[in-house]
Design a protein around this motif. Structure first.
Motif, PDB file in Angstrom:
ATOM      1  N   PHE A  35      52.789  22.744  54.036  1.00 46.99           N
ATOM      2  CA  PHE A  35      52.258  21.961  55.148  1.00 46.99           C
ATOM      3  C   PHE A  35      52.183  20.490  54.760  1.00 46.99           C
ATOM      4  O   PHE A  35      51.585  20.124  53.757  1.00 46.99           O
ATOM      5  CB  PHE A  35      50.849  22.452  55.522  1.00 46.99           C
ATOM      6  N   ASP A  36      52.769  19.650  55.600  1.00 46.60           N
ATOM      7  CA  ASP A  36      52.659  18.211  55.431  1.00 46.60           C
ATOM      8  C   ASP A  36      51.283  17.757  55.944  1.00 46.60           C
ATOM      9  O   ASP A  36      50.494  18.548  56.458  1.00 46.60           O
ATOM     10  CB  ASP A  36      53.793  17.511  56.182  1.00 46.60           C
ATOM     11  N   ILE A  37      51.042  16.459  55.854  1.00 45.13           N
ATOM     12  CA  ILE A  37      49.743  15.879  56.191  1.00 45.13           C
ATOM     13  C   ILE A  37      49.320  16.250  57.618  1.00 45.13           C
ATOM     14  O   ILE A  37      50.096  16.052  58.571  1.00 45.13           O
ATOM     15  CB  ILE A  37      49.794  14.341  56.051  1.00 45.13           C
ATOM     16  N   THR A  38      48.128  16.782  57.794  1.00 48.24           N
ATOM     17  CA  THR A  38      47.456  17.181  59.053  1.00 48.24           C
ATOM     18  C   THR A  38      48.055  18.416  59.719  1.00 48.24           C
ATOM     19  O   THR A  38      47.488  18.925  60.689  1.00 48.24           O
ATOM     20  CB  THR A  38      47.423  16.051  60.115  1.00 48.24           C
ATOM     21  N   LEU A  39      49.207  18.917  59.254  1.00 47.52           N
ATOM     22  CA  LEU A  39      49.929  19.931  60.028  1.00 47.52           C
ATOM     23  C   LEU A  39      49.215  21.282  60.043  1.00 47.52           C
ATOM     24  O   LEU A  39      49.242  21.983  61.061  1.00 47.52           O
ATOM     25  CB  LEU A  39      51.354  20.097  59.499  1.00 47.52           C
ATOM     26  N   HIS A  40      48.590  21.669  58.948  1.00 52.28           N
ATOM     27  CA  HIS A  40      47.880  22.952  58.927  1.00 52.28           C
ATOM     28  C   HIS A  40      46.707  22.910  59.901  1.00 52.28           C
ATOM     29  O   HIS A  40      46.475  23.864  60.661  1.00 52.28           O
ATOM     30  CB  HIS A  40      47.399  23.263  57.518  1.00 52.28           C
ATOM     31  N   ALA A  41      45.978  21.801  59.902  1.00 49.19           N
ATOM     32  CA  ALA A  41      44.848  21.663  60.825  1.00 49.19           C
ATOM     33  C   ALA A  41      45.322  21.692  62.279  1.00 49.19           C
ATOM     34  O   ALA A  41      44.698  22.339  63.139  1.00 49.19           O
ATOM     35  CB  ALA A  41      44.096  20.368  60.537  1.00 49.19           C
TER      36      ALA A  41
ATOM     37  N   LEU B  57      46.193  25.214  63.476  1.00 47.56           N
ATOM     38  CA  LEU B  57      45.046  26.099  63.682  1.00 47.56           C
ATOM     39  C   LEU B  57      44.183  25.678  64.873  1.00 47.56           C
ATOM     40  O   LEU B  57      43.187  26.326  65.180  1.00 47.56           O
ATOM     41  CB  LEU B  57      44.178  26.124  62.413  1.00 47.56           C
ATOM     42  N   SER B  58      44.572  24.619  65.546  1.00 55.52           N
ATOM     43  CA  SER B  58      43.763  24.065  66.629  1.00 55.52           C
ATOM     44  C   SER B  58      44.258  24.518  67.998  1.00 55.52           C
ATOM     45  O   SER B  58      45.356  25.060  68.142  1.00 55.52           O
ATOM     46  CB  SER B  58      43.764  22.536  66.550  1.00 55.52           C
ATOM     47  N   ASP B  59      43.440  24.272  69.009  1.00 59.11           N
ATOM     48  CA  ASP B  59      43.777  24.607  70.390  1.00 59.11           C
ATOM     49  C   ASP B  59      45.022  23.832  70.803  1.00 59.11           C
ATOM     50  O   ASP B  59      44.992  22.590  70.861  1.00 59.11           O
ATOM     51  CB  ASP B  59      42.596  24.246  71.291  1.00 59.11           C
ATOM     52  N   PRO B  60      46.141  24.504  71.094  1.00 60.41           N
ATOM     53  CA  PRO B  60      47.374  23.781  71.433  1.00 60.41           C
ATOM     54  C   PRO B  60      47.246  22.943  72.706  1.00 60.41           C
ATOM     55  O   PRO B  60      47.997  21.977  72.884  1.00 60.41           O
ATOM     56  CB  PRO B  60      48.413  24.897  71.598  1.00 60.41           C
ATOM     57  N   ALA B  61      46.306  23.304  73.572  1.00 60.62           N
ATOM     58  CA  ALA B  61      46.119  22.526  74.797  1.00 60.62           C
ATOM     59  C   ALA B  61      45.560  21.139  74.515  1.00 60.62           C
ATOM     60  O   ALA B  61      45.612  20.262  75.384  1.00 60.62           O
ATOM     61  CB  ALA B  61      45.186  23.275  75.752  1.00 60.62           C
TER      62      ALA B  61
ATOM     63  N   LEU C 224      39.131  15.528  63.071  1.00 66.84           N
ATOM     64  CA  LEU C 224      39.638  15.377  61.714  1.00 66.84           C
ATOM     65  C   LEU C 224      38.585  15.774  60.680  1.00 66.84           C
ATOM     66  O   LEU C 224      38.872  16.459  59.703  1.00 66.84           O
ATOM     67  CB  LEU C 224      40.073  13.928  61.481  1.00 66.84           C
ATOM     68  N   ARG C 225      37.359  15.351  60.917  1.00 67.54           N
ATOM     69  CA  ARG C 225      36.299  15.599  59.940  1.00 67.54           C
ATOM     70  C   ARG C 225      35.818  17.052  59.946  1.00 67.54           C
ATOM     71  O   ARG C 225      35.150  17.485  59.012  1.00 67.54           O
ATOM     72  CB  ARG C 225      35.117  14.672  60.214  1.00 67.54           C
ATOM     73  N   ALA C 226      36.156  17.802  60.983  1.00 65.35           N
ATOM     74  CA  ALA C 226      35.674  19.181  61.093  1.00 65.35           C
ATOM     75  C   ALA C 226      36.378  20.130  60.134  1.00 65.35           C
ATOM     76  O   ALA C 226      35.879  21.221  59.868  1.00 65.35           O
ATOM     77  CB  ALA C 226      35.834  19.680  62.529  1.00 65.35           C
ATOM     78  N   PHE C 227      37.535  19.723  59.603  1.00 62.29           N
ATOM     79  CA  PHE C 227      38.308  20.599  58.715  1.00 62.29           C
ATOM     80  C   PHE C 227      37.999  20.290  57.255  1.00 62.29           C
ATOM     81  O   PHE C 227      37.697  19.149  56.898  1.00 62.29           O
ATOM     82  CB  PHE C 227      39.810  20.413  58.961  1.00 62.29           C
ATOM     83  N   PRO C 228      38.097  21.300  56.397  1.00 63.98           N
ATOM     84  CA  PRO C 228      38.029  21.019  54.953  1.00 63.98           C
ATOM     85  C   PRO C 228      39.101  19.993  54.579  1.00 63.98           C
ATOM     86  O   PRO C 228      40.198  19.979  55.150  1.00 63.98           O
ATOM     87  CB  PRO C 228      38.317  22.382  54.310  1.00 63.98           C
TER      88      PRO C 228
END
Length: 311
Positions: free
Chosen positions: A168-174, A177-181, A146-150
């Protein structure tokens, strides 16, 4: 009042992995402080209040926007947290199993995930683009992820993804962009979630004329006030039950209700089934409360054709 119920819900949970519990109110009030202080002596571990930072603490109550509130609440809690993971517990969500929160953590940590949720995100745009991410309610997330993203990536905002503009709703953009696995959904059926209760109350507060309660959120809040609130006087802006009952037949009341179409009967039945599960829950079980709830809801049950079957 919802804070009190949420703390009762979490107090009934097992807590083998819990480091701390952080209350992040969208508005700091003496009543919020009083509720937390009342729970502290019996709380397993640390229980604290984390106020919103300045200037948001002043600005957000004036905007009265639940969408903005939630994003800043998330950032505030994550910044203050000491544990390796955080769980976002909605005040209008109720667990029916005592190990629900511990299970949320174990599913995330044991599988080396950044994020896990209990349901897919409500926005089907992501699934349509083969992006499978989790809804924010009861989201368990790695704190360092969580802290790694702007900060703005975790807030609601408009942005670009896959060459398209999207909201984008809360957390959705991050998440997108993350590893789906490292993102999973573990469905948990044994919960009751009414969704958007606090947000609906803020919308009611902003309204000036008759308010259409077609999701029955004001009805739910009034019922919980009467059953659980320590001080009912602070909720004077919401009509008492007799005022809500008048709204069944008068659209000019401060809160009013739609006529009993088949669609509304189905919606009311779904609402009542959820409510029955809450009232019958072990941590809330109280015959007097059940009887009071049944009396209060009887006119609405009759209006929408809901039959309560006793066994």
């Amino acid at each position: 009042m919802f804070l009190e119920i949420a703390l009762e819900t979490c107090l009934a949970q097992n807590h083998d992995f819990r480091v701390e519990t952080i209350v992040v109110p969208d508005r700091m009030t003496p009543e919020v402080v009083a509720v937390v202080e009342r729970f502290k002596p019996k709380w397993p571990g640390e229980l604290s209040i984390q106020p919103l930072p300045m200037p948001e603490r002043v600005v957000l109550p004036k905007l009265n926007n639940a969408f903005h509130n939630y994003g800043v609440q998330l950032l505030t809690g994550v910044q203050a947290s000491r544990g390796s993971h955080v769980i976002l517990h909605d005040a209008d969500l109720f667990h029916m199993e005592r190990d629900a929160l511990d299970t949320r953590y174990r599913e995330t940590a044991d599988n080396g995930l950044n994020v896990s949720g209990i349901s897919p995100v409500w926005d089907t745009w992501f699934a349509d683009n083969d992006i499978h991410i989790a809804a924010t309610w009861e989201l368990c997330a790695n704190r360092d992820w969580l802290r790694a993203f702007p900060r703005h990536f975790h807030l609601g905002h408009d942005g670009e993804l896959l060459g398209e503009q999207h909201t984008f709703d809360i957390t959705l953009h991050a998440q997108a962009l993350s590893d789906p696995a490292k993102i999973r959904v573990f469905p948990h059926e044994n919960i009751v979630h009414f969704n958007f209760v606090i947000g609906a109350y803020r919308e009611f507060q902003k309204s000036s004329g008759p308010y259409l309660d077609d999701q029955f959120r004001m009805l739910l809040i009034r019922l919980f006030i009467d059953l659980f609130a320590e001080d009912r006087e602070i909720y004077r802006e919401l009509p008492e039950f007799d005022g809500l009952m008048r709204g069944l037949t008068n659209e000019n009341e401060r809160v009013f209700y739609p006529r009993a179409t088949p669609e509304l009967q189905t919606k009311y039945r779904d609402f009542r089934v959820k409510l029955d599960r809450i009232i019958e829950a072990e941590w809330m079980s109280n015959p007097e409360r059940r009887e009071e709830a049944a009396r209060s809801l009887a006119p609405f049950d009759a209006h929408y054709g809901y039959a309560v079957v006793s066994s």
